[in-house]
Each structure stands twice: as C-alpha cells, then as structure tokens.
Enzyme design. Sequence first.
Site, PDB file in Angstrom:
ATOM      1  N   GLU B 175     -12.728   3.558  -0.305  1.00  0.00           N
ATOM      2  CA  GLU B 175     -13.224   4.775   0.332  1.00  0.00           C
ATOM      3  C   GLU B 175     -14.169   5.534  -0.587  1.00  0.00           C
ATOM      4  O   GLU B 175     -15.210   6.046  -0.147  1.00  0.00           O
ATOM      5  CB  GLU B 175     -12.037   5.632   0.788  1.00  0.00           C
ATOM      6  CG  GLU B 175     -11.393   5.009   2.039  1.00  0.00           C
ATOM      7  CD  GLU B 175      -9.994   5.486   2.368  1.00  0.00           C
ATOM      8  OE1 GLU B 175      -9.516   5.172   3.474  1.00  0.00           O
ATOM      9  OE2 GLU B 175      -9.371   6.161   1.543  1.00  0.00           O
ATOM     10  N   ASP B 305       7.428   7.091  -3.168  1.00  0.00           N
ATOM     11  CA  ASP B 305       6.815   6.302  -4.240  1.00  0.00           C
ATOM     12  C   ASP B 305       7.715   6.133  -5.458  1.00  0.00           C
ATOM     13  O   ASP B 305       7.577   5.162  -6.208  1.00  0.00           O
ATOM     14  CB  ASP B 305       5.510   6.962  -4.712  1.00  0.00           C
ATOM     15  CG  ASP B 305       4.353   6.703  -3.762  1.00  0.00           C
ATOM     16  OD1 ASP B 305       4.609   6.239  -2.638  1.00  0.00           O
ATOM     17  OD2 ASP B 305       3.207   6.969  -4.161  1.00  0.00           O
TER      18      ASP B 305
END
Lengths: 438, 438
Positions: B175, B305
């Site tokens: 991105e 995470d």
Amino acid sequence: MDFAYNTKFPLVVIIGGGFGGIEAAKKFKNKPVNVLMLDKNNYHGFWPLLYQVAMGSLECESIAFSLRKKFDNQKNFRFRVAEVKGVNPVGKYVETSIGDIAYDYLVIATGSTTNFFGNKDIERYAMPMKTIPEALNIRYLILQNLEAAVLKASKEEREPYLNFVLVGAGPTGVELAGSLAEIRNHILTKDYPELKKEEMKVYLVDFLPKVLGPMSEEASKAAEKFLRGMGVELLLGTKVESYDGETIVFEGGKSIRTMNVIWSAGVMGQIPAGIDKEKIVRGNRIKTNVYCQVDGFTDIFAIGDVAASITEKTPNGHPGVAQVAMQQGVNVAENILNIIENKPLEAFSYFDKGSMATIGRNKAVADIGKIKFQGFFAWLTWMFIHLISLMGGRNRWIVFINWVASYVSYNGGNRLIIRKFVKETADAQKNAVTKADQ
Amino acid sequence: MDFAYNTKFPLVVIIGGGFGGIEAAKKFKNKPVNVLMLDKNNYHGFWPLLYQVAMGSLECESIAFSLRKKFDNQKNFRFRVAEVKGVNPVGKYVETSIGDIAYDYLVIATGSTTNFFGNKDIERYAMPMKTIPEALNIRYLILQNLEAAVLKASKEEREPYLNFVLVGAGPTGVELAGSLAEIRNHILTKDYPELKKEEMKVYLVDFLPKVLGPMSEEASKAAEKFLRGMGVELLLGTKVESYDGETIVFEGGKSIRTMNVIWSAGVMGQIPAGIDKEKIVRGNRIKTNVYCQVDGFTDIFAIGDVAASITEKTPNGHPGVAQVAMQQGVNVAENILNIIENKPLEAFSYFDKGSMATIGRNKAVADIGKIKFQGFFAWLTWMFIHLISLMGGRNRWIVFINWVASYVSYNGGNRLIIRKFVKETADAQKNAVTKADQ
C-alpha cells in the site's frame, strides 16, 4: 540558486506565506516577475480557527493548506522552506537557513509572535497560541491534565489541573473561554465520569475593564453576558503579576492554582535582523510609508502584522488583522508592478470589513460598519464567513462536517493526545537549576 | 484506586484499546463486571489506514477515536492513560505508570510492535510504521527530503533524497509503494516544478519471492502487475543486509543510496514483564489455550497480535490481523462471564472473513474465501469495508470526503510538515559518538 521562471524578469522575494504574502503572490500571477516565497513552514495557516485546533474540535490540517499546492498552477512562483535570518538592504539579499538569496524586490510579511512583555517566567510556563504546534501543545496539555485530575484522590489535589486561566480577552481569549466552558458544560462528565462539572473552572483575565477591547460597546457587553451565562468567570481590570507553572498571581495579591494558563494577551512583530532600529515602532513593527515601502527604501516593503503604516490617520498603524494584511498584499504587488512599469505608486487605504468573535453555540458578536448584531444570526454569519475564507474545498467540507457533528451531538472533536506534551513546572525548573549548579 | 461502578462485581482489567480490547470491553456492557481499560494512548487507532496518514492523504485524527468517548455510555467502563510495566500473576495486580492495579481477571491485548530482527542499525535509521507518531514522522521525513532535493544542484546529490525503499511486501509495504508511486506519477512535478518524475524511484523489497505472501497466488500476481505498471521496482527474494541511514545494502552486494527506508518487514508481540519465558513462543507471542487463557492460568487471558493460540490446526497461532483480535475479544469476554456464572468455557474458533490489499486508484486485490478478485471492484469493496469499519460517523464522513477529493483531483492530501522530523544519519551518529568520546 536559480529561482527564475524567466530570467529577463526581476525576482520578488516574499518572506512569509501568511494572509499578506499569499495575496501578494497571487497578484503576481502572469505578470513580468519571478516570485520566490520563503516560509519556515510549508503551509499557510488560517489562524482565526486555530483556537478550535487547540480545543480539539478541528484537526490542524483542516485549517492549513500547502503553499506549494496553493500555487501549483502559477508558473512564475517558486517556494522554499527556509528560515530568514536577516536582510541585507545594501547588498540586496536575504540571509536564510538555505543560503543567501539575492532579491530585486523584497516583501517582508513575517507576521507577529506572542508578546510576553518581557516576563520570562510567564514565557516559560504559560502556553502561547500563535502556531499549529503551539495549539496542539495546548490541546495535549489540557487532555493530560484532565487525565491527571482523574488520578488525584482529593478535590484540593485536583484543583490546579481543573482550573483554566486565559489571559487576554481579545477574540482568541473569548473564543477559548467559550470553548472550554462548552467542554465543561457538555463533555466533561461524559468523558470523565469520575470528575464533577463544578470542579472545572474557566477564568478569563484582562487588564482592560472589558472583553473584546477594540470592538463596539454592544459587542463587548453581549460577549460578557454570553460568557457569564456559560459559567466563565471574568477577571477584568486585572493585571497578571507572575506565574510559576503552578500558581498565577494577580496585581493586588489574588491568586489561582492552575497548571493551565493560556497567554493571548499580546503580539509583537517578527522582524528579521538587518532592519535599522529607528525604523522599528511600537509593537515591534516596521515603519512603512503609505505605499507599504519600508521607510527609506524603494525596493523593500513590509505588510501585515509586522508593518505599521504610520500616517496622521493611523498614528499606530493599522490593526493586526488578516484583512489589513490581505489588502496590503494586493497593494504591495500592485506597487511593485507600478515601479517596474514606471507608473505612479498607489497609496494603501484600508477598507474595514468589520470584526466578529464567536463565543459558543448560537452565540457570536459582529460589528460590520455601523451594523452591530449579536446572537444566533451573528453566529451563523461568523461560521459562513470563516467557512468560505478557508483555503481548499476539501478543508471547507471537513470543517463543515466537524461543525455539524459538534452541533448535533454536543460532543464534537476527537480529543486525542497524539504526542505527549511535557510542561515545565516550577519544580522541574528548580531541579534543572540544581543539576546545572552541581 | 477505585474503579468500581458496582463493588459487588469483579474487576476485569484490559490492557490495550486496540481491536481486541475494544470488542472485549463492549461485550461486557450491562454485565456484572467492572471494566478498567488501560492504554498508553487515549485513543483507538484504525491501523489498516495508517499508511494513508504516513502518505499525507488522511489526517491522523480521522483514523483514531477517543477511548473515553467510545465508551461514554457504558456505565461499568473506566479508562486510564497508563503504561503497563509488568504483570504479577501471584499477587494478581499489574504494575503501571500510575501505580499498581489489582485485577480479578486480566486481558492482555497489548498488540505488536515492529520487529527489526535484532539489527540495531536498521532500528536506528529505518522508519517503522506501527503508531500514529511514527506515521507522521514518515510523512514529515518524506516531505522534508523532497524539500531538500529541491535545494541540491546535481542529480547525484538529489538521488538519496528521491529514492524510496520499502522493506516488507505485506499489505503495508504494497500500500505504501502504491501510494508513493501515485505521488510520483500525479503530484511530484505539480508541487515541485524543480524536480523530474524520473528521478524519484520507489523500491519494494522482500526476502520472499513474491508480494503479499500470505494471500492467494492470484492476488499476489495481480498486485505485482499493478505495482510494476505504476513504476514500482520490485526487489523480491532480496534480503536486507544493512542500512546506515544513507545507503541500504542487500545480500549479494547490491545497494541503493537512500534517506528514505520504511521498515514493515515484521512484527513481534509486545509482552508486559512478568510473563514466564516458557510461555512465550515464536514472534514473541504469549502461548494461550483455546479459551484464550494464558497457559497455566484461569484468570489471565491474552488476545490479538500478542497471543498465539497453539493447537494442532494452528501450530503458529492465528495470523496477526484485526479480525482475529476482534473475534478473540468477544470470546474472552464471553469466557470471563462464563467463569463468573460457572458455565463451561467456549473454545475460540476463527472465522476468516478474507483479506484484501489496495495498491492504488481502481486497483486492489481481494481473497474472500474461495472467491478471489482483483481490480476496480476489489478496490470499491476495499474502500467500502474500510469506511464502515471506521469508528465514528464523523470520521467516516471525513475519510469519505478525503477519498472523493483525491479521486477527483488526483491531488489529495495536504502534505503539511507540522513538526520537523530530525532523522539520525550515519554522520550525525558519528558526530555524536565523537562528542561523547571527548
């Protein structure tokens, strides 16, 4: 360095991309000059809305606009991020952080900075609000102090974190006071269920006996009424004596314990080095003639807050407002073109479009020539004028959405602490001194 | 300290206001618990759009939301800005910057941080992008380096300022590469008439032989084609050996002179002190059971995470994505309530909603179950999903306007340098060492 779009044309160097510098540069579009703008920032800021950045109701980027983007369709315009250290009028160059730059014509449009009137302690501990980083620091400090208040066990310990003192009751002080009162009235206990509305206090201080000094009596009276109605405590005719980061003391002995002092009590011109002292007048402004030329020069001009066009009608120069700077920007560009084309210069004359200040939801005051009005319609007018004056369609939309969201929800703004602000305190200072002494 | 809305109920302490922590806290609404959330920031960040903050196309505040505001209508919720230093599982309290806090149930949802794999030079000189200040630093660095390039006289001097190296070709790297290529292709010469498009280079590096490693072959191939078409140079199967702030060197000897290295090559869990080493697995994640309980405890949970639920089906835990954290947040809250109500625990099972990445205007790739699609429709889907996932109606509108403005103008974003970023360089470092040695 080469800034020439067309080497046959003279180079106009404009120091500062504020309201004045922008208008001057625009006026040079498609004219036989090369324009170089210097600014220490790469953006133009719309300062009338800066207080909303400080209060967390607008993102800083919706009130600012890239100077490069603004002029990306003006071929004779160049821009550099640079700090101007000094002007050499004899050698005809400016000394900057990116090297010396020769000019044919120079426009000093460097604006103003906060005036602490020589009080070093206030300068160290109070929060100025003249730049975006300063406004963000205020936002972070306030939010951090609310977070700190939550951690304190007693009302007495919370007190300095929840007392807000705004010094200077001009438009900035009034607008900050109104915004803080709205945060207290509508947001505080929603965000902080641990805190009580009554414990948060907002004080607005001025040594003048009224708020909005330069505006009409009607505006001043209405603003005071609005502020009192919102719970702001007005300390007028009150002079600040000292502030040590924890307690602000007023002449006569009254004092307030506060970690939050915002200083908007005065401004002074930001003059680059190299301007003769005898050309500097009250408020640290450069004395200019009616053509905006710096006294004694035909190729150096000064406009906006940094300049004072001293005439019989304007013994102290014009007020330090955006409209003066913008109109002088146009005048200065026209006069530089007049010189180039050997035409007579045009004297600057200020057309006062009026002044306004907003206090809060549905509350503003306006003096437009002889028409003075206050309340809801003034507030609508204030919003409309500020919206259309913003640079960039995207910014206008974003500010509009923020205002609508705030109006509907009574709970606008995001109130994020993006970078922690480390405030100096008297204790920290004492420790620092001690360490240096060792 | 007292965090109890109802003293009869147990206190659940949630460390971290990310995707997992938020879902857990929401699930506790109107349940017989007191919830205390701790976070070092007072906001929740929507990290999938963080790269747009770094690229200057979105304000940081449109992707973030105040945690206090988010929960201002949940009576059993309390929040404190605090850094958690450690966990004491025996004494059942957490050590924090605001003091020790006792818990009945603890949810560790501290997320991940950048993994430099032990390379201290890369850590010092490359730019990570896991937080809002880090994204802003990247933005300021890039803009400052474009300004610096303008000042250089020769192509050779400009080169390191105009080379952009993105390490890690996961969604973030892809991105960023796409966005930088669009800045080069559409904006560079508008903003900087002094620079040439060809002089700005964007490199995307990965040690894997393909981009978007965990996605489908179709997505990976399409992304590579999109990136190449936009002028991004792909250095795949390439391992970074060193970076000294001025030159990045790859295994095999190839090197690139660059002041701009963005490191998104890996993450690792952020574990508070006090968790036994034998409970920490690959990627610095805490080993949990299928109920999200930390191995060996019934009152300490870990999600997102920072956690790895190791089962036969998931030998390395689940992928470090928002969906896992959110679903585990719900599971952990349900299981804590199950314990309180003496009900059996529910095993966590991950429902993979698919993954997407956007490369640029009209270009994205999507793997939704067995359906894989790329191009314009994937791009529309990506935008729609990210818009509705944002927190706050105001934020959604503002992001939407920014995207529309960018799409229409090919020139979105404000690109302002609000606070200068001072990058360490090899030279500055050498000087610092010299000074310290004196």
